[in-house]
Design an enzyme around this catalytic site. Structure first.
Site, PDB file in Angstrom:
ATOM      1  N   HIS A 172      32.264  33.261  25.660  1.00 34.56           N
ATOM      2  CA  HIS A 172      32.320  33.388  27.073  1.00 34.56           C
ATOM      3  C   HIS A 172      33.249  34.595  27.583  1.00 34.56           C
ATOM      4  CE1 HIS A 172      33.867  31.377  31.021  1.00 34.56           C
ATOM      5  NE2 HIS A 172      32.846  31.986  31.168  1.00 34.56           N
TER       6      HIS A 172
ATOM      7  N   ASN B 293      36.701  27.497  33.264  1.00 35.49           N
ATOM      8  CA  ASN B 293      36.125  27.163  34.496  1.00 35.49           C
ATOM      9  C   ASN B 293      36.380  25.725  34.883  1.00 35.49           C
ATOM     10  OD1 ASN B 293      34.736  29.294  35.589  1.00 35.49           O
ATOM     11  ND2 ASN B 293      33.112  29.127  33.728  1.00 35.49           N
TER      12      ASN B 293
HETATM   13  N1  3HC Z   1      31.716  46.692  36.184  1.00 28.83           N
HETATM   14  C1  3HC Z   1      32.398  47.332  35.503  1.00 28.83           C
HETATM   15  N2  3HC Z   1      33.694  47.954  35.836  1.00 28.83           N
HETATM   16  C2  3HC Z   1      34.029  47.611  37.045  1.00 28.83           C
HETATM   17  C3  3HC Z   1      33.335  46.724  37.812  1.00 28.83           C
HETATM   18  C4  3HC Z   1      32.125  46.340  37.276  1.00 28.83           C
HETATM   19  N3  3HC Z   1      31.427  45.377  38.014  1.00 28.83           N
HETATM   20  N4  3HC Z   1      33.911  46.714  39.070  1.00 28.83           N
HETATM   21  C5  3HC Z   1      34.991  47.315  38.743  1.00 28.83           C
HETATM   22  N5  3HC Z   1      35.195  47.970  37.687  1.00 28.83           N
HETATM   23  C6  3HC Z   1      36.349  48.700  37.364  1.00 28.83           C
HETATM   24  C7  3HC Z   1      36.377  49.957  37.887  1.00 28.83           C
HETATM   25  O1  3HC Z   1      35.316  51.102  37.700  1.00 28.83           O
HETATM   26  C8  3HC Z   1      37.677  50.373  37.567  1.00 28.83           C
HETATM   27  O2  3HC Z   1      37.674  51.130  36.330  1.00 28.83           O
HETATM   28  P1  3HC Z   1      38.508  52.328  36.181  1.00 28.83           P
HETATM   29  O3  3HC Z   1      40.190  51.596  36.384  1.00 28.83           O
HETATM   30  O4  3HC Z   1      38.417  52.744  34.780  1.00 28.83           O
HETATM   31  O5  3HC Z   1      38.468  53.236  37.234  1.00 28.83           O
HETATM   32  C9  3HC Z   1      38.630  49.243  37.585  1.00 28.83           C
HETATM   33  O6  3HC Z   1      37.557  48.072  37.395  1.00 28.83           O
HETATM   34  C10 3HC Z   1      39.061  48.846  38.921  1.00 28.83           C
HETATM   35  O7  3HC Z   1      38.041  48.803  39.914  1.00 28.83           O
HETATM   36  P2  3HC Z   1      38.313  49.315  41.314  1.00 28.83           P
HETATM   37  O8  3HC Z   1      39.490  50.328  41.368  1.00 28.83           O
HETATM   38  O9  3HC Z   1      37.081  49.621  42.002  1.00 28.83           O
HETATM   39  O10 3HC Z   1      38.867  47.849  42.048  1.00 28.83           O
HETATM   40  P3  3HC Z   1      39.775  46.994  41.860  1.00 28.83           P
HETATM   41  O11 3HC Z   1      41.148  47.633  41.641  1.00 28.83           O
HETATM   42  O12 3HC Z   1      39.994  46.038  43.161  1.00 28.83           O
HETATM   43  O13 3HC Z   1      39.338  45.998  40.547  1.00 28.83           O
HETATM   44  C11 3HC Z   1      38.367  44.149  39.671  1.00 28.83           C
HETATM   45  C12 3HC Z   1      38.171  45.334  40.727  1.00 28.83           C
HETATM   46  C13 3HC Z   1      38.476  44.466  38.335  1.00 28.83           C
HETATM   47  C14 3HC Z   1      36.955  43.359  39.923  1.00 28.83           C
HETATM   48  C15 3HC Z   1      39.538  43.286  40.465  1.00 28.83           C
HETATM   49  O14 3HC Z   1      39.241  42.920  41.786  1.00 28.83           O
HETATM   50  C16 3HC Z   1      39.715  41.849  39.624  1.00 28.83           C
HETATM   51  O15 3HC Z   1      40.350  41.535  38.413  1.00 28.83           O
HETATM   52  N6  3HC Z   1      39.143  40.759  40.255  1.00 28.83           N
HETATM   53  C17 3HC Z   1      38.885  39.494  39.518  1.00 28.83           C
HETATM   54  C18 3HC Z   1      37.969  39.455  38.703  1.00 28.83           C
HETATM   55  C19 3HC Z   1      37.780  37.930  37.895  1.00 28.83           C
HETATM   56  O16 3HC Z   1      38.492  37.048  38.125  1.00 28.83           O
HETATM   57  N7  3HC Z   1      36.786  37.766  37.206  1.00 28.83           N
HETATM   58  C20 3HC Z   1      36.601  36.784  36.346  1.00 28.83           C
HETATM   59  C21 3HC Z   1      35.742  35.973  37.219  1.00 28.83           C
HETATM   60  S1  3HC Z   1      35.345  34.445  36.104  1.00 28.83           S
HETATM   61  C22 3HC Z   1      34.149  34.587  35.228  1.00 28.83           C
HETATM   62  O17 3HC Z   1      33.635  35.737  35.003  1.00 28.83           O
HETATM   63  C23 3HC Z   1      33.833  33.590  34.190  1.00 28.83           C
HETATM   64  C24 3HC Z   1      32.469  32.916  34.822  1.00 28.83           C
HETATM   65  O18 3HC Z   1      32.197  31.856  33.664  1.00 28.83           O
HETATM   66  C25 3HC Z   1      32.279  32.263  35.973  1.00 28.83           C
END
Ligand code: 3HC
Length: 316
Positions: free
Chosen positions: A174, A224
């Site tokens: 996962h 989850n």
């Molecule tokens: N794909 C790949 N890389 C991404 C991305 C994406 N969709 N979105 C952002 N990134 C990368 C950016 O390119 C950037 O990389 P860099 O440092 O090399 O430039 C880095 O992440 C930081 O992005 P930003 O500066 O644009 O934006 P933030 O600092 O706001 O970070 C985030 C974005 C990493 C998404 C942050 O908001 C975060 O950690 N959010 C929480 C995400 C989370 O909790 N995920 C788990 C969800 S639950 C899950 O997946 C399980 C499922 O079963 C439901």
């Protein structure tokens, strides 16, 4: 632990694309087959992957050669390129088998029936040594292993030696969204998963640059079972008018240091995915604490699925 030579990723959505990318770029799996039944989904996913690789090159994180090599290791397969276009529903699975798949990571929609039919097709067509992993967020790995055994045919019972060996090759891996960024992979053994399958799954996740935790095969696993009630509670706060959308998210961002507020995170994961996981938790435990909020169901009915559809709790 030897890594796979040929990995097949099933589903080119945001999770599948991310998994294919880290498997190619980080783990350097020589051949990464990316299958989706919808060619447009593959085109969209590969374009997004190109953008991520270009960004990594421009930031000096990887060289142009590394980006090029990572792209070349990925081979896309869809209904239009596999023999399934002739009306053969499992032609795609045969193609993955013929190309020597030794590890599958299924990352299709979070629906039991879809995943079960994929696992049945996989055992019908892949080598008896291939490891069959699912990136499911909540669905029972033991249940998917049962479907995999059923794929061997009516003559093979789940409790037979052949059935047990087949179920032993099924495991949960996962990943978290965005896969290239989030550092965790939760590995889930089903009741019959063999020790060697579990070790292969962990070695693959580590090679992809992830830290590994292990969870028992319970609905939602650790991640989850904890995250979804939290997101659901935030949606219920909005539904009951306790606070505005912005104040709910701000509370968690500024008060607790979360990178995203829960409503923004739910949009980011996908509201349909959140609902599907919550339904699995609710049905799998029959515990009212997992009851999905009415508002979440209505938003999914409206087609407001979050970031991917352009509208959720926020507009995109
Ligand atoms: N794909 C790949 N890389 C991404 C991305 C994406 N969709 N979105 C952002 N990134 C990368 C950016 O390119 C950037 O990389 P860099 O440092 O090399 O430039 C880095 O992440 C930081 O992005 P930003 O500066 O644009 O934006 P933030 O600092 O706001 O970070 C985030 C974005 C990493 C998404 C942050 O908001 C975060 O950690 N959010 C929480 C995400 C989370 O909790 N995920 C788990 C969800 S639950 C899950 O997946 C399980 C499922 O079963 C439901």
């Amino acid at each position: 632990m030897a890594l796979p030579r040929t990995l097949s990723v099933i589903g080119a959505g945001q999770m599948g694309i991310g998994i294919a990318l880290v498997a190619s770029l980080r783990a350097q799996i020589p051949k990464v087959l990316l299958y989706d039944r919808d060619p447009a989904q593959i085109t969209k996913g590969l374009a997004f992957m190109d953008k991520l690789l270009e960004k990594d090159v421009s930031k000096g994180k990887i060289s142009e050669e590394q980006a090029k090599a990572a792209k070349e290791r990925i081979i896309s397969i869809s209904h239009s390129s596999s023999s399934s276009k002739d009306g053969d529903e499992s032609g795609w699975a045969r193609e993955l088998g013929e190309r020597g798949t030794d590890l599958v990571v299924e990352a299709a929609s979070e629906r039991v029936s879809i995943k079960e039919s994929i696992f049945r097709a996989l055992t019908q067509n892949l080598s008896k040594d291939a490891v069959l992993a699912s990136n499911t967020s909540s669905i029972s790995i033991t249940k998917l292993a049962g479907a995999a055994v059923d794929g061997l045919g009516a003559g093979v019972s789940r409790a037979s030696e052949e059935g047990k060996a087949c179920a032993g090759r099924v495991v949960g891996v996962h990943f978290f969204n965005p896969v290239p960024v989030m550092k965790l992979c939760e590995v889930i053994p089903g009741l019959q998963t063999s020790e060697s399958t579990l070790e292969k799954a962990k070695a693959f996740a580590v090679a992809c640059g992830k830290e590994v935790t292990t969870s028992k095969d319970v609905p939602g696993f650790v991640s989850n079972a904890l995250l979804m009630p939290f997101l659901n509670e935030a949606i219920m706060c909005l539904e009951s008018g306790t606070a505005t959308r912005d104040d709910i998210d701000k509370t968690l961002r500024l008060g607790m240091g979360h990178p995203m507020g829960p409503l923004q995170l739910a949009d980011f994961i996908g509201l349909d995915t959140c609902l599907a996981i919550q339904e699995t938790l609710y049905e799998g435990t029959r515990d009212s604490k997992y009851r999905p909020s009415v508002l979440l169901g209505r938003m999914v009915d409206a087609g407001w699925l979050g970031k991917k559809s352009g509208k959720g709790f926020y507009d995109y």
